[in-house]
Design a protein around this motif. Structure first.
Motif, short mmCIF file in Angstrom:
data_model
loop_
_atom_site.label_atom_id
_atom_site.label_comp_id
_atom_site.label_asym_id
_atom_site.label_seq_id
_atom_site.Cartn_x
_atom_site.Cartn_y
_atom_site.Cartn_z
N PRO A 141 -1.39 -6.80 0.50
CA PRO A 141 -0.56 -6.05 -0.45
C PRO A 141 -1.25 -4.80 -0.99
CG PRO A 141 -0.37 -8.40 -0.87
CD PRO A 141 -1.44 -8.24 0.18
N ALA A 142 -2.56 -4.85 -1.14
CA ALA A 142 -3.29 -3.68 -1.65
C ALA A 142 -3.13 -2.48 -0.74
CB ALA A 142 -4.78 -4.01 -1.81
N PHE A 143 -3.01 -2.72 0.55
CA PHE A 143 -2.90 -1.61 1.51
C PHE A 143 -1.66 -0.76 1.22
CE2 PHE A 143 -1.51 0.05 5.71
CZ PHE A 143 -2.62 0.83 5.99
N SER A 144 -0.58 -1.38 0.82
CA SER A 144 0.66 -0.63 0.55
C SER A 144 0.85 -0.31 -0.92
CB SER A 144 1.87 -1.43 1.06
OG SER A 144 1.91 -2.73 0.46
N LYS A 145 0.17 -1.02 -1.83
CA LYS A 145 0.43 -0.86 -3.25
C LYS A 145 -0.57 0.03 -3.99
CE LYS A 145 1.42 -4.57 -5.61
NZ LYS A 145 1.36 -5.97 -6.12
N TRP A 146 -1.81 0.08 -3.51
CA TRP A 146 -2.85 0.74 -4.29
C TRP A 146 -2.96 2.24 -4.07
CZ3 TRP A 146 -8.01 -2.48 -4.52
CH2 TRP A 146 -7.74 -3.74 -5.09
N PHE A 147 -2.42 2.74 -2.99
CA PHE A 147 -2.74 4.11 -2.59
C PHE A 147 -1.50 4.97 -2.42
CE2 PHE A 147 -5.87 1.14 -0.87
CZ PHE A 147 -7.02 1.60 -1.50
N ASN A 148 -1.71 6.26 -2.68
CA ASN A 148 -0.68 7.26 -2.45
C ASN A 148 -0.96 7.89 -1.09
OD1 ASN A 148 1.11 9.36 -2.43
ND2 ASN A 148 0.20 10.46 -4.17
N ARG A 149 -0.24 7.44 -0.06
CA ARG A 149 -0.54 7.88 1.30
C ARG A 149 -0.22 9.35 1.54
NH1 ARG A 149 -3.96 4.11 3.30
NH2 ARG A 149 -3.30 2.08 2.50
N LEU A 157 -3.49 12.73 -6.59
CA LEU A 157 -4.45 11.64 -6.71
C LEU A 157 -4.15 10.57 -5.66
CD1 LEU A 157 -6.80 10.73 -8.59
CD2 LEU A 157 -5.10 9.35 -9.82
N PRO A 158 -5.16 10.12 -4.92
CA PRO A 158 -4.91 9.15 -3.85
C PRO A 158 -4.58 7.75 -4.32
CG PRO A 158 -7.25 9.65 -4.00
CD PRO A 158 -6.56 10.60 -4.92
N PHE A 159 -4.87 7.42 -5.57
CA PHE A 159 -4.49 6.12 -6.11
C PHE A 159 -3.02 6.13 -6.54
CE2 PHE A 159 -9.14 5.56 -7.19
CZ PHE A 159 -9.34 4.50 -6.32
N ALA A 160 -2.34 5.01 -6.34
CA ALA A 160 -0.97 4.86 -6.81
C ALA A 160 -0.96 4.89 -8.34
CB ALA A 160 -0.37 3.56 -6.30
N SER A 161 0.09 5.44 -8.90
CA SER A 161 0.17 5.57 -10.36
C SER A 161 0.13 4.21 -11.05
CB SER A 161 1.44 6.32 -10.74
OG SER A 161 2.60 5.66 -10.25
N SER A 162 0.70 3.18 -10.41
CA SER A 162 0.69 1.84 -11.02
C SER A 162 -0.74 1.31 -11.16
CB SER A 162 1.53 0.88 -10.18
OG SER A 162 1.04 0.82 -8.85
N LEU A 163 -1.60 1.62 -10.19
CA LEU A 163 -2.99 1.19 -10.27
C LEU A 163 -3.72 1.93 -11.39
CD1 LEU A 163 -5.14 -0.61 -8.70
CD2 LEU A 163 -5.86 1.54 -7.65
N GLN A 207 -2.41 3.45 -14.08
CA GLN A 207 -1.88 3.12 -15.41
C GLN A 207 -2.27 1.71 -15.86
OE1 GLN A 207 2.34 3.79 -15.02
NE2 GLN A 207 2.08 6.00 -14.66
N GLY A 208 -2.34 0.79 -14.89
CA GLY A 208 -2.58 -0.59 -15.27
C GLY A 208 -4.04 -0.99 -15.35
N PHE A 209 -4.92 -0.29 -14.60
CA PHE A 209 -6.27 -0.83 -14.46
C PHE A 209 -7.38 0.21 -14.56
CE2 PHE A 209 -3.27 -3.40 -12.00
CZ PHE A 209 -3.41 -4.62 -12.66
#
Length: 342
Positions: free
Chosen positions: A70-78, A89-95, A97-99
């Motif tokens: 799940p991290a492969f599709s959820k953590w990054f802004n491809r 930013l290469p990190f997904a906004s949810s990552l 904002q949350g962590f």
């Protein structure tokens, strides 16, 4: 082959490197066949790699377990390519904002040529209007010294420090300032918050190929270039590339043993080949280990090389020596995760 004969063979290769190197390309690693199945063929993996203890490559279209995490599709802004533009930013906004406040263990490289980047980065944090940025600047000030012979430092800081480093690298003038080298290295998965642990479940290969015992697991997130010197693991290793690319060079156990201990004799030290030590990450030992594996005059015919793209995975058998580098060096994000298992 006995020890004296093996040593003689290695030194003979060294003497003939200039004439032989052009005819001894780096060896490739066997790859799993492309498959429409979601899971890797565990029986084929056991037969070809796990039981005979041989490296084995899983491409994203060859049943790689990486793309199922799940991290492969959820953590990054491809859409944020580390090789084209850092404007996103290469990190997904949810990552983020949350962590972003979650603490991680960091490694920081501050050699003489990176001094300007570090100073500018620290100053930017210190003069920021955000209190958390100023606190991170104080973390850096307390952890990083100005000792002339020290370039490798370790500290704990929130994920936001890496986010700020990525923003700094994106905004810097690459013609005058080197990228900041910051690496969340070997951060244990059980230390992550539970939602992030859930995004990194142990792959089926780890659970079913052997006894199902997981020795340890780690996340690796950092600014390129990233680097891990030559070492060996006490257990089989499944290494999954989450973001950007890494290049891995491998040596069979016996040849790797001789190369490592030759390096130790050369620098007149007795290092630990299974621990990511401070000595191997800086100074003369770092340079000699790097040159032995990555230099143009590497004499060992048995040297294998694999480039992992995002979504790929590599099985590294117990005892196989390996060194890992990011393919890129422009300050963008590189991310991986691995499991040591039995």
């Amino acid at each position: 082959m006995n020890r004296p004969t093996l040593l003689t063979t290695i030194w003979r290769r060294s003497l003939h490197i200039s004439s032989r190197r052009a005819y001894q390309p780096l060896r490739s690693v066997e790859a799993a066949s492309a498959s429409s199945q979601a899971h890797a063929d565990i029986q084929a993996f056991q037969k070809k790699a796990f039981i005979p203890r041989k490296p084995y490559l899983f491409r994203e279209d060859g049943g790689s377990p990486t793309s199922r995490l799940p991290a492969f599709s959820k953590w990054f802004n491809r859409s944020a390519s580390s090789h084209d533009s850092h404007s996103t930013l290469p990190f997904a906004s949810s990552l983020v904002q949350g962590f972003q406040e979650w603490p991680f263990p960091y490694e920081l490289i501050k050699s003489q040529r990176e001094q300007d980047a570090f100073s500018q980065f620290q100053a930017a944090l210190m003069t920021s209007s955000e209190m958390t940025d100023q606190i991170m600047a104080e973390f850096l000030q307390s952890a990083v010294t100005d000792e002339k012979d020290q370039s490798f430092f370790q500290l704990y800081a929130p994920l936001k420090l890496l986010i700020k480093a990525l923003e700094f690298n994106a905004a810097r003038d690459s013609t005058t300032t080197h990228p900041l080298h910051l690496y969340i290295a070997q951060s244990a998965l059980p230390d992550l918050p539970l939602p992030l642990q859930d995004d990194l479940p142990a792959p089926e290969i780890v659970l079913r190929a052997g006894k199902g015992d997981i020795y340890a697991s780690s996340i690796w997130l950092g600014t390129e270039p990233t680097y891990t010197p030559l070492h060996r693991d006490p257990n089989p290793n499944l290494f999954c590339q989450l973001y950007s690319q890494k290049v891995i060079r491998l040596l069979p156990p016996t040849i790797g043993d001789e190369l490592f201990f030759h390096v130790q004799r050369q620098i007149r030290q007795h290092g630990n080949s299974r621990i990511r030590t401070t000595d191997m990450m800086q100074g003369h030992e770092r340079k000699v280990l790097h040159d032995a594996v990555w230099g143009n005059e590497t004499p060992l015919e048995e040297l294998h090389e694999v480039e992992l793209g995002a979504g790929d995975a590599l099985f590294i058998p117990e005892g196989w020596w390996h060194s890992v580098k990011s393919a890129g060096s422009d300050g963008g994000l590189n991310g991986s995760v691995n499991w040591w298992f039995r």
